[in-house]
Structures are given as structure tokens and as C-alpha cells.
Design an enzyme around this catalytic site. Sequence first.
Site, PDB file in Angstrom:
ATOM      1  N   ASP A   1       0.846  -1.197   0.000  1.00 33.31           N
ATOM      2  CA  ASP A   1       0.000   0.000   0.000  1.00 33.31           C
ATOM      3  C   ASP A   1       0.882   1.249   0.000  1.00 33.31           C
ATOM      4  O   ASP A   1       2.057   1.187   0.373  1.00 33.31           O
ATOM      5  CB  ASP A   1      -0.876  -0.023   1.255  1.00 33.31           C
ATOM      6  CG  ASP A   1      -1.607   1.296   1.436  1.00 33.31           C
ATOM      7  OD1 ASP A   1      -2.322   1.709   0.508  1.00 33.31           O
ATOM      8  OD2 ASP A   1      -1.438   1.926   2.508  1.00 33.31           O
TER       9      ASP A   1
ATOM     10  N   ASP B   1      -0.296   5.254   0.778  1.00 29.08           N
ATOM     11  CA  ASP B   1      -0.518   6.279   1.818  1.00 29.08           C
ATOM     12  C   ASP B   1      -0.680   5.631   3.200  1.00 29.08           C
ATOM     13  O   ASP B   1      -1.529   4.768   3.394  1.00 29.08           O
ATOM     14  CB  ASP B   1      -1.748   7.126   1.477  1.00 29.08           C
ATOM     15  CG  ASP B   1      -1.620   8.543   2.051  1.00 29.08           C
ATOM     16  OD1 ASP B   1      -0.653   8.806   2.808  1.00 29.08           O
ATOM     17  OD2 ASP B   1      -2.481   9.376   1.749  1.00 29.08           O
TER      18      ASP B   1
ATOM     19  N   LYS C   1      -9.337  -2.185  -3.234  1.00 29.12           N
ATOM     20  CA  LYS C   1      -9.324  -2.688  -1.855  1.00 29.12           C
ATOM     21  C   LYS C   1     -10.550  -2.163  -1.116  1.00 29.12           C
ATOM     22  O   LYS C   1     -10.896  -1.024  -1.319  1.00 29.12           O
ATOM     23  CB  LYS C   1      -8.051  -2.210  -1.150  1.00 29.12           C
ATOM     24  CG  LYS C   1      -6.765  -2.669  -1.820  1.00 29.12           C
ATOM     25  CD  LYS C   1      -5.519  -2.085  -1.124  1.00 29.12           C
ATOM     26  CE  LYS C   1      -5.260  -0.645  -1.529  1.00 29.12           C
ATOM     27  NZ  LYS C   1      -3.982  -0.094  -1.011  1.00 29.12           N
TER      28      LYS C   1
ATOM     29  N   ASP D   1      -1.274  -0.330   6.005  1.00 29.46           N
ATOM     30  CA  ASP D   1      -1.524   0.272   7.320  1.00 29.46           C
ATOM     31  C   ASP D   1      -3.010   0.287   7.680  1.00 29.46           C
ATOM     32  O   ASP D   1      -3.358   0.664   8.781  1.00 29.46           O
ATOM     33  CB  ASP D   1      -1.043   1.730   7.330  1.00 29.46           C
ATOM     34  CG  ASP D   1      -1.932   2.598   6.465  1.00 29.46           C
ATOM     35  OD1 ASP D   1      -2.013   2.333   5.248  1.00 29.46           O
ATOM     36  OD2 ASP D   1      -2.591   3.510   7.003  1.00 29.46           O
TER      37      ASP D   1
END
Lengths: 255, 255
Positions: free
Chosen positions: A10, A12, A181, A206
Site C-alpha cells: 500500500d 498512503d 481494496k 496500514d
Amino acid sequence: MAKYTGFLIDLDGTVYNGTEKIEAAVEFVSKLNEKGYPYLFLTNNSSKTPKAVADKLTAMGIVAKEEHVFTSSMATAAYVAEQKPDARVYAIGEDGLTSALAEAGLTLTDQNIEYVVMGLDRQLSYEKLAIGALAIRNGAKFIATNADVALPSERGFLPGSGSLISVLAVTTGVTPTYIGKPEAIIVDQAMEQLGSEKANTLMVGDNYQTDILAGIRAGIDSLLVLSGVTKETELEQVGEKPTFMIKSLSEWSIE
Amino acid sequence: MAKYTGFLIDLDGTVYNGTEKIEAAVEFVSKLNEKGYPYLFLTNNSSKTPKAVADKLTAMGIVAKEEHVFTSSMATAAYVAEQKPDARVYAIGEDGLTSALAEAGLTLTDQNIEYVVMGLDRQLSYEKLAIGALAIRNGAKFIATNADVALPSERGFLPGSGSLISVLAVTTGVTPTYIGKPEAIIVDQAMEQLGSEKANTLMVGDNYQTDILAGIRAGIDSLLVLSGVTKETELEQVGEKPTFMIKSLSEWSIE
């Protein structure tokens, strides 16, 4: 953890926070390169081209070429092309979406529409929504890049793809197929692109609700890094836990 | 039925079907005029001004001046002005909405917004949605003219107010206060405008889900006329029935 030979990462909250790079992630990616492990940056961002994403990462000192980036728009284009290679597609979205659809060999059109594909579109107009709604009522398949309802910006949270897409969903009564996602589709498409097997691929992110759930739904192992939105305490509430959880990517050893 | 001395009358399906007038309705309205009974045409249309609506009716030979028309935009403006007479309002909508808000003495602005008011807007842009979303997240009240998800047109069903409004509802997580039918608010505001008491007011319409439910929720009697969308057989499924049901307004005697 030599078991993993392919990585879906991922952006950000994992590689950077907004405009600030996360040092441990820079080193993590650098080690993947040293060892020659293939990886893809997996982002729900539907508006940017892979080149624009790679340029941002390169400017942060992260090893990223175009072919290291896999956006929800690219996953959407690959998904539609798999269903119907020469499909006639009406796209409501930005450069990242239209270029991905065109590169996948699909025909962009507003006539005899077979698929309505929608993502973030900051040039949205009523006429675009009208064409999309009429086509879906007429039987066109309805595909959405991602369901994120809010878009972080320096002004605050702006409307995200998921909220714009709701116009067509509400007016037609048709729920779109979401690709990004936390759906498995984007992960399946990314593994195909990476040439990586489920058993050897690790989803790194995250955000439990998007990254980790996408990994779980796709049936691959996942690594939650606590550098972004999901806090350790929130994990107590969730059904299925990530395979691994660490505070920083610097804790992860790549052999 | 001399009991009723005030009439709230739906338009599409009741007074006309699309561009075609319903003869029985023309006579019905003409009799109301003869007897001197006050009436209001009650429409969820938020984009037209009362003058534009009256002009359409007049062209069909129906006795209608501006003061006989009450739109969801006028009800919305009256509702906001009741809550806060000098409110600072950000409007996303067409002429019918902005002119109603201005005539109600409200301040139209995109700064220090206290109310975000949204209706049908065929000049919708991402920037308007962004301003609205930021204001609602910042505490502004969120008011919607009406929840209709589809807009009939010669091209087919286009996106209606309710579907456009869902962008702000979905991105902020805030459900707006809806004003139009089937809500009671538009009926309450119309009775105030008409100077009519609940016991003596009749709601007349062809749509159980909007017109009749609005009457029921406002606690007034209702007359379903089977000249439009609701069929007699559908009434078997509903909880609360309309007070009266007739095939044509020609069956209704005005004494």
C-alpha cells in the site's frame, strides 16, 4: 521470512504519509530490490497514471518505475478486458482511468455502451451521470474502481469515488462491482501482473479495513504496519486478524 | 364533500401526464375557482420557479397563478427561514431553489456556511460538492429539497435530486433533512401558506408513496386518484390507506 517472494505494498500510510516519506519503507523497498523480490505498489487511487505515482515515489527516493505501480483503474481495466476483450466502455473518471482502459484495448465510447466504469472524476457533470444512468438502465454492466467515500486534501476530506458512484447506484438501483481494496479483485489482478503465487505473496498495508481485508479476502497472508490509520487497539474488535503486525517496516527482515 | 375548504394538489399524474393535461383535473380546478376554495399545486420539482410552473399550467387551460404553486424549493426556503431568518446558506440547485431562498430573505454564500441546501442541479460540479461536503463536516446543517431518485425525461429516467444528494450524504455520513413529499414538512408549510386548517385540508394526488404518504404523515385527509402511477391493486399492500380513492377527479363533487 523467506517464504514471501512477492509483495503488494500500500502507499498512503505505509510508504508515505501525505507528502512525507516513511524512512523505514524506503529501506524496506530498497532491500526488496537488493534481493530481487518482485513488488507492486497497490493503490485505490483511480485518477493518477502509474507514471505520475512512480514520479512521486522516485522524488521521495523510493525505487519505483511505472511497472511497479498498480492502481484500482488498472485493475478495473484488466478485469473488464478479461470479461470481454473488446468491450465498449463508457468511462466516468480522470486520466488514470481512461488511459488504463485504452491501454487494456477497450473501446471508449458513449454509444452502445456495454460497461459503465466509474472512478473519481473532478470534472464530473450531470450529462456524464445521465449517460451512465441511461446505459445501466439499458443493461450495461456497472463497475466501480473503488468505494472510498472521502478523499483527504489540504482543505479537509473531499468527496471520494465511492460517494460520486452512489449517484448511479441510487438512481438505477444497481450496485456496482467494486474492484479496489478491500475487494479481492484488485489483489487477484495484481498477483497476475506480478506473476506471484498466493502462498508466496504478502499484502503490506496500514489500513485494516482496506489493505488487510483485501489480503484476507484474496486468501493471501497480510502484514499490518502501525504507521498509518489502523491502531493496535482497533484490532481487538476485528474477526480475522492480519497474519503479522509490526510497528514499523524496519522490524521486518528480508532474507 | 363540503368539509374540505383547502386543497393541496399534485401535478404530474394528477393534473397532467407529461405534456398532456388531464381534462377531469382542469374541470376540478375550475370548480374550486367557482366556489372560491383556496388551493395550491404541490410539486417536488425543485428546479422550476413558481412562475415557470404556472405558465405551463396556464398554457394547458388550468387556472394557475404564481401564488397557486408551492414547490419543494419554496417549502425548503420557508423551513430554513423559520429555523433561522437570516441564515447563511450554500445552495446546490437551479433557479427554482436559489430564487426561493433569496425571496425568503436568506443569504446565499459560500463562506461561513450555516446550511447546505441541495436539490436537483444539472450544472453540478465537483467543486460545488466539495464546498458542500466541507461545510457539513464543519457543522453546517444539511437540508435536501426532495428524495426522488429518478427524473423522467424523453431520454428515459435521468438522475433525480435524491441520487445527487447521496454524494454529500455518503461522503459526510450525515443524513439530510428531506423537505418534499412524502415528508410532512412540505405539507405543513403549504397549509401555512394556504391559511388552511388540518381538518379542512385535502391532499390530492396519484402517487401513494409520495402524495398520499405526505398527507398521512402530516395528519390530513387524502384523495388518491388513479390517473397516474399508483394502481388500485398496489393499495392492498399498504398499511394506512388514503381517505378516499377514485378513478378520475370527475367523480369528486365540489359543493
